[in-house]
Design an enzyme around this catalytic site. Structure first.
Site, mmCIF file in Angstrom:
data_model
loop_
_atom_site.group_PDB
_atom_site.id
_atom_site.type_symbol
_atom_site.label_atom_id
_atom_site.label_comp_id
_atom_site.label_asym_id
_atom_site.label_seq_id
_atom_site.Cartn_x
_atom_site.Cartn_y
_atom_site.Cartn_z
ATOM 1 N N ASP A 191 30.535 49.303 28.488
ATOM 2 C CA ASP A 191 30.247 49.271 29.610
ATOM 3 C C ASP A 191 30.353 47.883 29.303
ATOM 4 O OD1 ASP A 191 29.924 50.056 31.919
ATOM 5 O OD2 ASP A 191 27.718 49.390 32.247
ATOM 6 N N GLY A 214 39.011 39.293 35.390
ATOM 7 C CA GLY A 214 37.860 39.660 35.161
ATOM 8 C C GLY A 214 36.972 38.355 36.030
#
Length: 216
Positions: free
Chosen positions: A87, A177
């Site tokens: 994560d 991202g």
């Protein structure tokens, strides 16, 4: 979500014991993990959860650590195999740590990098107006969790933090991202401008994987 014992046995018998499930369907992450695991000469086969028909877990934790464990247990439970999950996200201190664990869906649509970057630039405008010459500090964070089975009471946890600054406009065509906005003053480049091998040496994910391998 419950899965029958039959399904778990089918998956387990189709794969050797040295197979781990990578609990991600993010293509950018998958590419980075493959490169980093190959460099580490890890004697296991990494299978993406999507190849086993496993959908993404519901990430309802409040921290990177919680969500990494949730995803690892989910993939392990549905596959019957050891699983590793990451994560990760971008934390900007002036935004109280946002986008944080919501980095992938910051603008409301999961995985839309262009919209997420645009929202970040917009949200930082008030701070730039107040202190035009002050860099906006930020950090990429990656937490890895590895479980040997879905109910593993002692997951292996590793963490990497990559310090940088946020630009007011994207630079570079690589990465994914927030990489085009993540400026590295010491290199005078963004994360999106780095060659993959160079990025892996210093990135948050590269740090976390090396730490994980040391623990294993």
């Amino acid at each position: 979500m419950q899965v029958s014992d039959t399904h778990s046995k089918q998956v387990t018998t189709e794969h050797p014991k040295d197979t781990w499930v990578l609990a991600s369907n993010n293509q950018g992450k998958l590419a980075e993990f493959k490169r980093l695991f190959a460099q580490a000469n890890l004697d296991v086969t990494i299978t993406a959860q999507g190849q086993l028909g496993i959908e993404d877990a519901v990430e309802d934790g409040l921290s990177f650590v919680e969500n990494a464990i949730i995803k690892a247990r989910h993939a392990s439970r549905l596959s019957g195999l050891p699983a590793i999950a990451d994560d990760s996200g971008l934390c900007v201190p002036v935004l109280m740590g946002a986008p944080g664990i919501y980095s992938a869906r910051y603008a409301g649509e999961h995985g839309n990098d262009a919209k997420n970057n645009s929202k970040l630039i917009e949200d930082l405008k008030p701070f730039r107006d107040q202190q035009a010459d002050t860099p906006i500090k930020a950090m990429f964070v990656c937490v890895l969790a590895m479980v040997r089975h879905s109910d593993d009471p002692l997951p292996v946890i590793a963490q990497g933090v990559w310090q940088g600054e946020i630009l007011n406009e994207p630079q570079g065509d690589g990465g994914f991202g927030y990489d085009p906005l993540f400026w590295l003053p010491e290199l005078q480049a963004t994360a999106a401008s780095l060659a993959p091998a160079d990025k892996n040496k210093i990135s948050h994910r590269g740090q976390a994987i090396r730490q994980l391998l040391q623990q294993l």
